[in-house]
Design a protein around this motif. Structure first.
Motif, PDB file in Angstrom:
ATOM      1  N   TYR A 146       0.785  -1.190  -0.184  1.00  0.00           N
ATOM      2  CA  TYR A 146       0.010  -0.012  -0.157  1.00  0.00           C
ATOM      3  C   TYR A 146       0.841   1.314   0.091  1.00  0.00           C
ATOM      4  CZ  TYR A 146      -3.052   3.477   1.676  1.00  0.00           C
ATOM      5  OH  TYR A 146      -4.081   4.700   1.705  1.00  0.00           O
ATOM      6  N   ILE A 147       1.742   1.249   0.814  1.00  0.00           N
ATOM      7  CA  ILE A 147       2.737   2.334   0.933  1.00  0.00           C
ATOM      8  C   ILE A 147       3.679   2.485  -0.403  1.00  0.00           C
ATOM      9  CG2 ILE A 147       4.992   3.342   2.182  1.00  0.00           C
ATOM     10  CD1 ILE A 147       4.011   1.902   4.603  1.00  0.00           C
ATOM     11  N   HIS A 148       4.028   1.483  -1.050  1.00  0.00           N
ATOM     12  CA  HIS A 148       4.768   1.426  -2.332  1.00  0.00           C
ATOM     13  C   HIS A 148       3.899   2.185  -3.377  1.00  0.00           C
ATOM     14  CE1 HIS A 148       7.564   0.327  -5.528  1.00  0.00           C
ATOM     15  NE2 HIS A 148       6.569  -0.188  -6.084  1.00  0.00           N
ATOM     16  N   ASN A 149       2.338   1.916  -3.351  1.00  0.00           N
ATOM     17  CA  ASN A 149       1.897   2.326  -4.504  1.00  0.00           C
ATOM     18  C   ASN A 149       1.465   3.921  -4.107  1.00  0.00           C
ATOM     19  OD1 ASN A 149       2.146   0.052  -5.947  1.00  0.00           O
ATOM     20  ND2 ASN A 149       0.265  -0.889  -4.815  1.00  0.00           N
ATOM     21  N   MET A 150       1.667   4.443  -3.068  1.00  0.00           N
ATOM     22  CA  MET A 150       1.212   5.797  -2.786  1.00  0.00           C
ATOM     23  C   MET A 150       1.767   6.917  -3.856  1.00  0.00           C
ATOM     24  SD  MET A 150       1.177   6.042   1.381  1.00  0.00           S
ATOM     25  CE  MET A 150       0.984   7.885   1.307  1.00  0.00           C
ATOM     26  N   SER A 151       1.043   7.538  -4.392  1.00  0.00           N
ATOM     27  CA  SER A 151       1.859   8.472  -5.372  1.00  0.00           C
ATOM     28  C   SER A 151       1.065  10.016  -5.304  1.00  0.00           C
ATOM     29  CB  SER A 151       1.102   8.284  -6.833  1.00  0.00           C
ATOM     30  OG  SER A 151      -0.174   8.364  -6.660  1.00  0.00           O
ATOM     31  N   PRO A 152       2.315  10.872  -5.425  1.00  0.00           N
ATOM     32  CA  PRO A 152       1.856  12.482  -4.777  1.00  0.00           C
ATOM     33  C   PRO A 152       0.907  12.947  -5.858  1.00  0.00           C
ATOM     34  CG  PRO A 152       4.008  12.329  -5.927  1.00  0.00           C
ATOM     35  CD  PRO A 152       3.321  10.605  -5.788  1.00  0.00           C
ATOM     36  N   THR A 153      -0.147  13.752  -5.320  1.00  0.00           N
ATOM     37  CA  THR A 153      -1.231  14.196  -6.080  1.00  0.00           C
ATOM     38  C   THR A 153      -2.079  15.181  -5.230  1.00  0.00           C
ATOM     39  OG1 THR A 153      -2.797  13.955  -7.709  1.00  0.00           O
ATOM     40  CG2 THR A 153      -2.897  12.298  -6.039  1.00  0.00           C
ATOM     41  N   GLY A 154      -2.498  16.225  -5.733  1.00  0.00           N
ATOM     42  CA  GLY A 154      -3.510  16.942  -4.984  1.00  0.00           C
ATOM     43  C   GLY A 154      -3.059  17.971  -4.144  1.00  0.00           C
ATOM     44  N   GLY A 155      -3.966  18.690  -3.125  1.00  0.00           N
ATOM     45  CA  GLY A 155      -3.849  19.429  -2.114  1.00  0.00           C
ATOM     46  C   GLY A 155      -3.303  18.667  -0.959  1.00  0.00           C
ATOM     47  N   THR A 156      -3.307  19.652   0.208  1.00  0.00           N
ATOM     48  CA  THR A 156      -3.204  19.080   1.697  1.00  0.00           C
ATOM     49  C   THR A 156      -4.414  19.160   2.652  1.00  0.00           C
ATOM     50  OG1 THR A 156      -0.966  19.694   1.263  1.00  0.00           O
ATOM     51  CG2 THR A 156      -1.303  19.092   3.625  1.00  0.00           C
ATOM     52  N   ASN A 157      -5.044  18.201   2.815  1.00  0.00           N
ATOM     53  CA  ASN A 157      -6.263  18.384   3.916  1.00  0.00           C
ATOM     54  C   ASN A 157      -5.805  17.904   5.271  1.00  0.00           C
ATOM     55  OD1 ASN A 157      -8.524  18.350   5.105  1.00  0.00           O
ATOM     56  ND2 ASN A 157      -9.740  17.071   3.701  1.00  0.00           N
ATOM     57  N   ILE A 158      -5.011  18.580   6.194  1.00  0.00           N
ATOM     58  CA  ILE A 158      -4.724  18.251   7.483  1.00  0.00           C
ATOM     59  C   ILE A 158      -5.834  17.890   8.335  1.00  0.00           C
ATOM     60  CG2 ILE A 158      -3.475  19.015   9.335  1.00  0.00           C
ATOM     61  CD1 ILE A 158      -1.322  20.300   7.386  1.00  0.00           C
ATOM     62  N   ASN A 159      -6.863  18.747   8.339  1.00  0.00           N
ATOM     63  CA  ASN A 159      -7.895  18.682   9.214  1.00  0.00           C
ATOM     64  C   ASN A 159      -8.453  17.282   9.018  1.00  0.00           C
ATOM     65  OD1 ASN A 159      -9.708  19.759  11.370  1.00  0.00           O
ATOM     66  ND2 ASN A 159     -11.269  19.491   9.748  1.00  0.00           N
ATOM     67  N   GLY A 160      -8.904  17.004   7.647  1.00  0.00           N
ATOM     68  CA  GLY A 160      -9.647  15.888   7.502  1.00  0.00           C
ATOM     69  C   GLY A 160      -8.905  14.472   7.828  1.00  0.00           C
ATOM     70  N   ALA A 161      -7.737  14.808   7.720  1.00  0.00           N
ATOM     71  CA  ALA A 161      -6.667  13.352   7.680  1.00  0.00           C
ATOM     72  C   ALA A 161      -6.703  13.060   9.174  1.00  0.00           C
ATOM     73  CB  ALA A 161      -5.568  13.696   7.220  1.00  0.00           C
ATOM     74  N   LEU A 162      -6.603  14.121  10.038  1.00  0.00           N
ATOM     75  CA  LEU A 162      -6.722  13.921  11.559  1.00  0.00           C
ATOM     76  C   LEU A 162      -7.865  13.589  12.174  1.00  0.00           C
ATOM     77  CD1 LEU A 162      -4.256  17.070  12.363  1.00  0.00           C
ATOM     78  CD2 LEU A 162      -3.649  14.615  12.827  1.00  0.00           C
ATOM     79  N   GLN A 163      -8.915  14.138  11.616  1.00  0.00           N
ATOM     80  CA  GLN A 163     -10.114  13.552  11.908  1.00  0.00           C
ATOM     81  C   GLN A 163     -10.515  12.174  11.806  1.00  0.00           C
ATOM     82  OE1 GLN A 163     -12.591  15.696  13.678  1.00  0.00           O
ATOM     83  NE2 GLN A 163     -10.793  16.650  13.965  1.00  0.00           N
ATOM     84  N   THR A 164     -10.122  11.798  10.566  1.00  0.00           N
ATOM     85  CA  THR A 164     -10.387  10.395  10.171  1.00  0.00           C
ATOM     86  C   THR A 164      -9.295   9.423  11.087  1.00  0.00           C
ATOM     87  OG1 THR A 164     -10.754  10.864   7.654  1.00  0.00           O
ATOM     88  CG2 THR A 164     -10.143   8.562   8.251  1.00  0.00           C
ATOM     89  N   GLY A 165      -8.374   9.805  11.146  1.00  0.00           N
ATOM     90  CA  GLY A 165      -7.351   9.077  12.070  1.00  0.00           C
ATOM     91  C   GLY A 165      -7.892   8.830  13.424  1.00  0.00           C
ATOM     92  N   ALA A 166      -8.249  10.051  14.074  1.00  0.00           N
ATOM     93  CA  ALA A 166      -8.856  10.041  15.511  1.00  0.00           C
ATOM     94  C   ALA A 166     -10.045   9.243  15.480  1.00  0.00           C
ATOM     95  CB  ALA A 166      -9.233  11.574  15.863  1.00  0.00           C
ATOM     96  N   LYS A 167     -10.921   9.461  14.613  1.00  0.00           N
ATOM     97  CA  LYS A 167     -12.084   8.479  14.467  1.00  0.00           C
ATOM     98  C   LYS A 167     -11.715   7.121  14.640  1.00  0.00           C
ATOM     99  CE  LYS A 167     -16.742   8.146  12.793  1.00  0.00           C
ATOM    100  NZ  LYS A 167     -16.792   6.617  12.483  1.00  0.00           N
ATOM    101  N   LEU A 168     -10.852   6.747  13.607  1.00  0.00           N
ATOM    102  CA  LEU A 168     -10.550   5.291  13.461  1.00  0.00           C
ATOM    103  C   LEU A 168     -10.182   4.796  14.746  1.00  0.00           C
ATOM    104  CD1 LEU A 168      -9.989   2.940  11.305  1.00  0.00           C
ATOM    105  CD2 LEU A 168      -7.660   3.758  11.002  1.00  0.00           C
ATOM    106  N   LEU A 169      -9.028   5.289  15.185  1.00  0.00           N
ATOM    107  CA  LEU A 169      -8.619   5.161  16.584  1.00  0.00           C
ATOM    108  C   LEU A 169      -9.535   5.174  17.866  1.00  0.00           C
ATOM    109  CD1 LEU A 169      -5.840   3.924  17.486  1.00  0.00           C
ATOM    110  CD2 LEU A 169      -5.174   6.113  18.047  1.00  0.00           C
ATOM    111  N   ASN A 170     -10.474   6.105  17.762  1.00  0.00           N
ATOM    112  CA  ASN A 170     -11.631   6.090  18.814  1.00  0.00           C
ATOM    113  C   ASN A 170     -12.419   4.735  18.845  1.00  0.00           C
ATOM    114  OD1 ASN A 170     -11.013   8.137  20.828  1.00  0.00           O
ATOM    115  ND2 ASN A 170     -11.470   9.630  19.252  1.00  0.00           N
ATOM    116  N   ASP A 171     -12.830   4.669  17.617  1.00  0.00           N
ATOM    117  CA  ASP A 171     -13.847   3.731  17.180  1.00  0.00           C
ATOM    118  C   ASP A 171     -13.125   2.091  17.687  1.00  0.00           C
ATOM    119  OD1 ASP A 171     -15.618   5.271  16.492  1.00  0.00           O
ATOM    120  OD2 ASP A 171     -15.518   4.983  14.434  1.00  0.00           O
ATOM    121  N   TYR A 172     -11.906   2.159  17.506  1.00  0.00           N
ATOM    122  CA  TYR A 172     -11.217   0.801  17.690  1.00  0.00           C
ATOM    123  C   TYR A 172     -11.054   0.495  19.114  1.00  0.00           C
ATOM    124  CZ  TYR A 172      -7.667  -2.620  18.080  1.00  0.00           C
ATOM    125  OH  TYR A 172      -6.706  -3.874  18.262  1.00  0.00           O
TER     126      TYR A 172
END
Length: 929
Positions: free
Chosen positions: A352-378
């Motif tokens: 998965y990491i190997h296939n990551m390719s750079p594109t688009g802008g930077t949504n810092i807020n959305g990424a952190l919200q997703t990560g926090a929800k994922l960890l909280n739910d787990y």
């Protein structure tokens, strides 16, 4: 600083006449290269005492030209350091620095200032700031600059690192670095690696070379070290012709053990270093949130992938993880879950990491919200280990450009999402990152931040940062001192302790005449709860003059390194608290408090400034003064808790007098005592074993799951004794297999607890360790209490000899305090009597016997022909007094001779175990745990 100095010096007409000339920038640069003043001396001297470093940099520049020339003094210093003084002498004039408070800027200035992006700081990992002073030197004269700064060294990856930047930008006739280290705990692992220069590929370092720089001399004893670096001009040329040699680095660690740590007290202040070792790692629940926006293209993404490949490989089997890639879109590798660490999951994650390719802008807020929800739910939906450590590792190279872009909103959203349930660690790569945002996000969510430059070492830096936080050993650490004894204590609660790091607390003593300071440390470790406690002796009378210690001879004034370490930590915490606060009044209050303390201790901080003043018309040129701690009474109240010496004022035997245990025991040479409370008498016997024998004391493996074995050590017999040698218990091993397998291995020096995770405790430190079914309580230098499932208790007494005779050995005594949890089938030399009664018979003249009542026992003491009836066996016994160490000193008992012949089942050799972990439940039967 440079602007201020220039304004001050312009007041002097002779200097102003020279600076008033204006030349084109390119011509001025070429002119400076051709005629700049020559640096004749660059001298760095540092004194490090108990991790607190005082550094003085002295630089002399000579203008041999026919007109005034500009001299630039430039020095990279650690970003964590505080400048404490600066002096310069130009010709016959001396200017000294005076720390003053900054005037508060108006809101317009603040707005303009905040519009500008933060300037990138020089150096590696955002770890350095550049101090710069520019002056004009009259012709045929010289200028001397003396800079002082202080820092508290931080422990990372098991080492303290002290770094000096050596970048004079020209070859220097006299270049010298001298570092003196004093650590009362003992210095270990001292190393000086090659010079480091991340800005330059050709730094004179051979690939794989780990030898110190040329001309480096290293010398050290157990507690003192002196390192010098004194390269000649020829040696400097071989390293770098442009005078940019790089960073001179010293790494070392100190001796330590699992205890309350190293507490040092001096002149009413204390500093407490806590960095336990030999602890098993806690399981982790980790979410990697990685920037894959277009700006990550090229080296940055390549380095990130390389680092993540290595990091994934280092995850442990008990860990769980997931990966989120973000740009203007957010992609979660495994939806709505964290996966365990298995070979297949690691392989798929790498794909998965190997296939990551750079594109688009930077949504810092959305990424952190997703990560926090994922960890909280787990955490909420899974039965995770209560002591596991959950964390998010967030990496980006830029600023928010998509979604929520306002920093204040991102901060509040992130804090609301995490809700203090786990920690956030942030990493910034390159010069475009919003370091302030990453720093505050980490501070508000119990994490740390790092900023890396985009260079060839980025992958190793990323891996190094993960190594710092990848092995949590303790969680919820709290350090307490009596409220009536201390005040103004720095942070004393820490969510996590990571392997190779260190927790530091400092404070003031309220009662300076007290003779001790009580310290307690509580923490969680995997399935265990740990309580460590001790009393630190404050010896008010002793004085240990160390004025002859190299590097400390020049200490002047009333500098107190422990007090300055306390002020350093306090100011740092005030700055961090202000950074995290959103309340304007609170921010002002914190700023004023930090400013007041900085002025009191002469520190340059964000709220103070160094103003230069002329020393006077007839002042002599300043002499070089190294700011180092006063050596007066430096040993006066400094105590290190390392080692095995009991603090003065604490009686080693006091706990032995207080403990309440039964008489049933095996102690001394070894002497066995069995107490029969219902019969109101005791039975005793000796076992004359051989050195190395392992005696099975309690064997109930099949029922309660408990086994206790004791290993003997030999010693010569006393003169004129009837024995050929003595034996003592050198090791007691307690094994339990219910509800889970675990064992304790106890010696006079240490306790090893292993229930799948190994924990080593010193017998010289009071401590309590609790798990679901087991509790171990150590009373320093005295005894160890082991409680199993609240129904079985053993007490092991520790016997130390200060000056042992040839026939004496440090040894252990084993006592049974509570046997309710042991079954009726328990066996062993002691265990077989716990649920059986023994009857006392008297032999008459016509050889008939009758049973003795309880009230007749006293009358039989003088009769040498008494008999015990044990399981149908008749055992001749004699009346004896036996000394034991349970506080009663002597026990009256009926003594069975000949290695307890007929008293015990079989012979004593049937109770020999094949190894310390042998769990055989009867003679001839062996079950290994």
């Amino acid at each position: 600083m440079a602007r201020y100095l220039e304004e001050q010096l312009l007041a002097d007409y002779s200097i102003a006449e020279q600076v008033a000339r204006r030349v084109p920038r390119q011509a001025k640069f070429l002119q400076r290269l051709e005629t700049r003043p020559r640096m004749s001396e660059f001298h760095v001297r540092s004194t490090i005492i108990s991790r607190y470093a005082f550094t003085t940099v002295s630089c002399t520049m000579v203008n041999s030209g026919s007109e005034a020339r500009e001299a630039v003094f430039e020095m990279q210093i650690p970003a964590a350091a505080f400048i404490s003084n600066f002096t310069m002498s130009i010709g016959n004039k001396t200017y000294y620095g005076e720390v003053a408070g900054k005037e508060k800027k108006n809101s317009t200035d603040d707005k303009e200032r905040h519009k500008k992006p933060p300037s990138p700081t020089e150096g590696r990992e955002n770890g350095y700031e550049t101090f710069k002073a520019s002056v004009f030197i009259p012709r045929k004269m010289q200028a001397r600059f003396i800079l002082h700064y202080e820092e508290l060294l931080q422990r990372r990856l098991g080492k303290y690192e002290y770094t000096v930047s050596i970048r004079p930008q020209q070859l220097v006739g006299r270049l010298r670095v001298e570092v003196n280290i004093l650590e009362n705990s003992g210095i270990v692992s001292l190393e000086v690696p090659p010079l480091r220069n991340s800005k330059q590929k050709g730094n004179g370092k051979v690939e794989g070379d780990v030898s110190p720089p040329p001309s480096t001399v290293i010398g050290h004893t157990k507690t003192l070290a002196k390192v010098t670096f004194n390269p000649s001009v020829v040696e400097q040329t071989k390293i770098a012709r442009n005078g940019i040699l790089g960073d001179f680095i010293i790494r070392y660690d100190v001796s330590r053990e699992l205890s309350v740590g190293d507490v040092q007290i001096l002149n009413g202040y204390f500093v407490h270093y806590f960095a336990p070792t030999d602890l098993p790692p806690l399981p982790k629940n980790v979410v990697f949130v990685l920037d894959s926006s277009a700006s990550m293209v090229g080296t940055k993404l390549k380095q990130t992938k390389e680092a993540l490949f290595t990091i994934l490989q280092d995850l442990r089997p008990e860990d769980h993880f997931n990966i989120i890639g973000f740009s203007n879109r957010i992609k979660v590798w495994q939806q709505d879950r964290l996966v365990p660490v298995t070979p297949n999951n690691i392989r798929d994650a790498k794909k998965y990491i190997h296939n990551m390719s750079p594109t688009g802008g930077t949504n810092i807020n959305g990424a952190l919200q997703t990560g926090a929800k994922l960890l909280n739910d787990y955490i909420a939906q899974n039965d995770i280990d209560a002591r596991s450590v959950s964390l998010i590792i967030f990496l980006t190279d830029g600023r928010p450009t998509v979604g929520e872009t306002q920093s204040s909103k991102i901060l509040s959203n992130t804090k609301d999402a995490i809700r203090d349930k786990f920690c956030l660690f942030t990493i910034g790569i390159g010069n475009d990152v919003d370091h302030k945002l990453l720093e505050r996000m980490a501070l508000e969510n119990c994490g740390m931040t790092r900023l890396f430059q985009e260079d060839e070492d980025a992958a190793s830096h990323l891996k190094g940062f993960y190594d710092e936080i990848g092995t949590p050993l303790l969680s919820d650490i709290r350090v307490d001192y009596p409220e009536d004894d201390v005040e103004q204590v720095t942070q004393n609660f820490f969510p996590n302790y990571f392997n190779g790091s260190e927790i530091i607390i400092a404070g003031k003593l309220i009662n300076r005449t007290s003779d001790k300071l009580h310290v307690e440390v509580t923490a969680s470790n995997s399935k265990k709860y740990i309580l460590l406690k001790t009393d630190v002796a404050i010896d008010l009378l002793s004085r240990n003059d160390i004025r002859g210690v190299p590097g400390l001879e020049d200490g002047k004034g009333d500098n107190n390194y422990i007090e300055r370490a306390w002020s350093y930590l306090t100011i740092k915490e005030l700055l961090n608290s202000r950074l995290k606060s959103d309340d304007a009044q609170e921010k002002d209050k914190l700023m004023e408090k930090a400013k007041s303390m900085a002025l009191a201790y002469n520190f340059v901080t964000p709220f103070t400034v160094l103003k230069m003043k002329e020393a006077g018309l007839h002042s002599e040129p300043s002499q070089e003064e190294f700011i180092s701690p006063s050596t007066d009474g430096i040993g006066e109240k400094v105590q290190s808790l390392q080692g095995h010496k009991a603090p003065s004022g604490i009686r080693r035997g006091q706990d032995k007098q207080r403990i309440k245990i039964s008489k049933t025991s095996a102690d001394g040479d070894p002497h066995f005592v069995i107490d029969f409370p219902s019969s109101k008498f005791s039975v005793c016997f000796n076992i004359d074993g051989e050195p190395g024998d392992i005696l099975r004391l309690v064997s109930d493996h099949k029922e309660s799951g408990v086994t206790v074995n004791g290993q003997l050590i030999g010693a010569p017999a006393p003169p004129n004794g009837h024995k050929k040698h003595r034996t003592y218990f050198s090791t007691i091993t307690i094994l339990s297999n219910k509800p889970e397998r675990s064992y304790l291995e106890i010696t006079p020096k240490r306790v090893i607890l292993d229930d799948g995770e190994r924990l080593v405790l010193s017998c010289g430190r009071s401590a309590v360790v609790r798990s679901r079914s087991l509790e171990v309580s150590i009373s320093a230098y005295s005894n160890i209490t082991v409680t199993i499932r609240d129904s079985i208790s053993f007490v092991i007494l520790i016997h130390h000899y200060k000056k042992p005779a040839p026939y004496q050995r440090n040894h252990l005594g084993f006592y049974i305090s509570n046997s309710k949890g042991l079954s009726s089938d328990s066996h062993g030399l002691l265990g077989q009597f716990l649920n059986h009664e023994v009857k006392l018979l008297q032999e008459s003249l016509n050889t008939s016997r009758w049973e003795v009542g309880q009230n007749q026992t006293e009358a039989l003491k003088a009769n040498p022909t008494n008999t015990l009836k044990v399981k149908g066996r008749l055992v001749p016994v004699v009346w004896k007094q036996r000394r034991i160490y349970n506080g009663q000193q002597e026990v009256d008992c009926w003594f069975a001779k000949n290695n307890a012949d007929k008293l015990i089942d079989g012979s004593y050799r049937d109770y020999l175990a094949s190894h310390p972990f042998d769990t055989g439940t009867s003679s001839g039967t062996i079950h290994s745990l």
